[in-house]
Write an enzyme that holds these catalytic residues in place. Sequence first.
Site, PDB file in Angstrom:
ATOM      1  N   GLY A 174     -15.781  11.665  -4.618  1.00 43.84           N
ATOM      2  CA  GLY A 174     -14.530  11.049  -5.064  1.00 43.84           C
ATOM      3  C   GLY A 174     -14.822  10.026  -6.144  1.00 43.84           C
ATOM      4  CB  CYS A 219     -16.708  14.908 -10.853  1.00 44.69           C
ATOM      5  SG  CYS A 219     -17.536  16.341 -10.183  1.00 44.69           S
ATOM      6  CE  LYS A 221      -9.660  11.198   4.116  1.00 39.92           C
ATOM      7  NZ  LYS A 221      -8.613  12.039   3.473  1.00 39.92           N
ATOM      8  CD  GLU A 269     -13.760  10.782 -13.461  1.00 42.94           C
ATOM      9  OE1 GLU A 269     -13.644   9.903 -12.580  1.00 42.94           O
ATOM     10  OE2 GLU A 269     -14.432  11.806 -13.303  1.00 42.94           O
ATOM     11  CD  GLU A 305     -20.044  15.316  -7.371  1.00 47.02           C
ATOM     12  OE1 GLU A 305     -19.550  14.668  -8.326  1.00 47.02           O
ATOM     13  OE2 GLU A 305     -19.568  16.371  -6.928  1.00 47.02           O
TER      14      GLU A 305
HETATM   15  P1  ADP Z   1      -8.853  10.377  -5.971  1.00 46.60           P
HETATM   16  O1  ADP Z   1      -8.336   9.115  -6.588  1.00 46.60           O
HETATM   17  O2  ADP Z   1      -9.303  11.356  -6.960  1.00 46.60           O
HETATM   18  O3  ADP Z   1      -7.954  10.941  -4.912  1.00 46.60           O
HETATM   19  P2  ADP Z   1     -10.530   9.137  -4.027  1.00 46.60           P
HETATM   20  O4  ADP Z   1     -11.912   8.630  -4.170  1.00 46.60           O
HETATM   21  O5  ADP Z   1      -9.452   8.128  -3.811  1.00 46.60           O
HETATM   22  O6  ADP Z   1     -10.235  10.012  -5.298  1.00 46.60           O
HETATM   23  O7  ADP Z   1     -10.400  10.204  -2.854  1.00 46.60           O
HETATM   24  C1  ADP Z   1     -11.408  11.069  -2.432  1.00 46.60           C
HETATM   25  C2  ADP Z   1     -11.392  11.118  -0.926  1.00 46.60           C
HETATM   26  O8  ADP Z   1     -11.694   9.830  -0.422  1.00 46.60           O
HETATM   27  C3  ADP Z   1     -10.063  11.509  -0.297  1.00 46.60           C
HETATM   28  O9  ADP Z   1     -10.298  12.320   0.845  1.00 46.60           O
HETATM   29  C4  ADP Z   1      -9.488  10.167   0.107  1.00 46.60           C
HETATM   30  O10 ADP Z   1      -8.559  10.225   1.168  1.00 46.60           O
HETATM   31  C5  ADP Z   1     -10.730   9.432   0.552  1.00 46.60           C
HETATM   32  N1  ADP Z   1     -10.630   7.969   0.550  1.00 46.60           N
HETATM   33  C6  ADP Z   1      -9.844   7.194  -0.232  1.00 46.60           C
HETATM   34  N2  ADP Z   1     -10.003   5.891   0.094  1.00 46.60           N
HETATM   35  C7  ADP Z   1     -10.903   5.834   1.106  1.00 46.60           C
HETATM   36  C8  ADP Z   1     -11.499   4.777   1.870  1.00 46.60           C
HETATM   37  N3  ADP Z   1     -11.180   3.500   1.671  1.00 46.60           N
HETATM   38  N4  ADP Z   1     -12.404   5.102   2.824  1.00 46.60           N
HETATM   39  C9  ADP Z   1     -12.739   6.376   3.034  1.00 46.60           C
HETATM   40  N5  ADP Z   1     -12.213   7.409   2.359  1.00 46.60           N
HETATM   41  C10 ADP Z   1     -11.320   7.160   1.400  1.00 46.60           C
END
Ligand code: ADP
Length: 490
Positions: free
Chosen positions: A241, A297, A188, A394, A263
């Site tokens: 993320g 990051c 994804k 951050e 990570e």
């Molecule tokens: P940012 O705030 O920098 O976008 P995120 O951690 O929210 O960082 O996003 C990183 C990835 O994690 C994206 O692909 C996002 O769609 C996905 N993501 C966000 N929330 C969830 C969740 N609850 N479960 C799985 N994936 C998620």
Amino acid sequence: MATVTKPKLAKPEVRQTLCFIGGEWVPSQSGKTFATINPATEEPIAQVAEGDAADIDAAAQAARNALEQGEWAKMDARDRGKLMHKLCDLLEAEAEELAALESLDNGKPVADAQAADVPLTIDCLRYYAGFADKIQGDTIPVRGNYFTYTRKEPVGVAGQIIPWNFPMLMVAWKWGPALAAGCTIVMKPAEQTPLTCLRMARLAQKAGIPDGVINVVPGYGPTAGASLVRHPGVDKIAFTGEHLTAQTIMKDASQTLKRLTFELGGKSPNIIFDDADLDAAIQGAHFGLYFNQGQCCCAGSRVFVQESIYDQFVERICELNRHRKLGNPLDPQTQQGPQVDQNQFDKIMKYIDLGKSEGAACLSGGERFGDRGYFVKPTVFANVTDQMAIAKDEIFGPVMSVLKFKDMQEVIQRGNNTFYGLAAAVWTKDIAKAHQMAAALKAGTVWVNCYDVFDAAAPFGGFKMSGMGRELGEKGLDAYLETKTVTVAL
Ligand code: ADP
């Protein structure tokens, strides 16, 4: 003398916008789509299929089939490596267009995408292609009349969730070890930047990677992402993320006890002693924070400078910022593009306001650039103290906090005083001090007299709340392998 200006690149073509499942390009089952936005203009680039639980389920099924039956399951490891090399050949042939597509969707300067994102993506995939036929177990001398050996087997269907800051490169960091290990994939991509991942999936198909080995479902985190994490047919989640998202993923993954690698973020200390090569340290600190609009990051966002060189350092960073060229990311001369989206822009502006109200001295930037696109001027805060929000959180933007220190013991304690532990850097000509610092800093990577030096062969990941497990290098394969012990009575 006349200077030669390179022509601006034409807007790259968007060719893939659907889900890629079992080798087919399909709309989401709900029929929903979402817009991916050009952060330089705030205008939509394309509508992309918005995947959800049903699409994740179809992708997980396709990945399971490809894992257990068909060509991939039976393929020699050496042939897996060849297919990965073939994918790299196709990426090389389209390097220029991929760089432009990355720049369009993410906002990063095309010059950076050409110099860093695209070549590092190819290098990482080639590095792991070379591992495909070198994954082997051990023979174990056990007691008794038995022969015991281990087999390294693919962990299975790997769910991979990636962020938007290095969209292509994160694909390579995830696909590389997974494909080398013989896993199959449901990826994804981030909702802000799905386009290069979809293009890479098309090139993987063209390279002959069998249908179902790589599946891509674009969509949002709490829907598509969470469905992937919860899916009982997915064996592992590799996530890059925010740590808050990782905490949700850990909870969601507990039901099926998935293998997890994370990570996550950082607030990395970049420590400059007064015996450093100051020119190199200033360049390194500037690059270490402002590269990629500060959206790294491992950004060196807490710059600790020893007191005797503090004022000179701050002045020279501000001077570099005065000459920084912001603007259209597709212009090859541009050095800084927009932030990725409105949310990130708002978050950064909030921290800039906080820095000002907490009493730090904003000596450069501190405001929006232009009136269209999510541009933030490169910002420097001096007189920052450890308890200010801009020194603790951050920010993920072009905001440098410069802190003053007196001596080594003090800066070790202050540098480590964070729940993050992704990276750190030290600038000094004293070799003993450099190694003492490298040992004392609690971070997964320590750079000495350099910053942001990455290599596909060098493990990367976080201590503390910056991650779990390591990516890259031989260690990066561990996350995609199970060890099976076989004992035979002789
Ligand atoms: P940012 O705030 O920098 O976008 P995120 O951690 O929210 O960082 O996003 C990183 C990835 O994690 C994206 O692909 C996002 O769609 C996905 N993501 C966000 N929330 C969830 C969740 N609850 N479960 C799985 N994936 C998620």
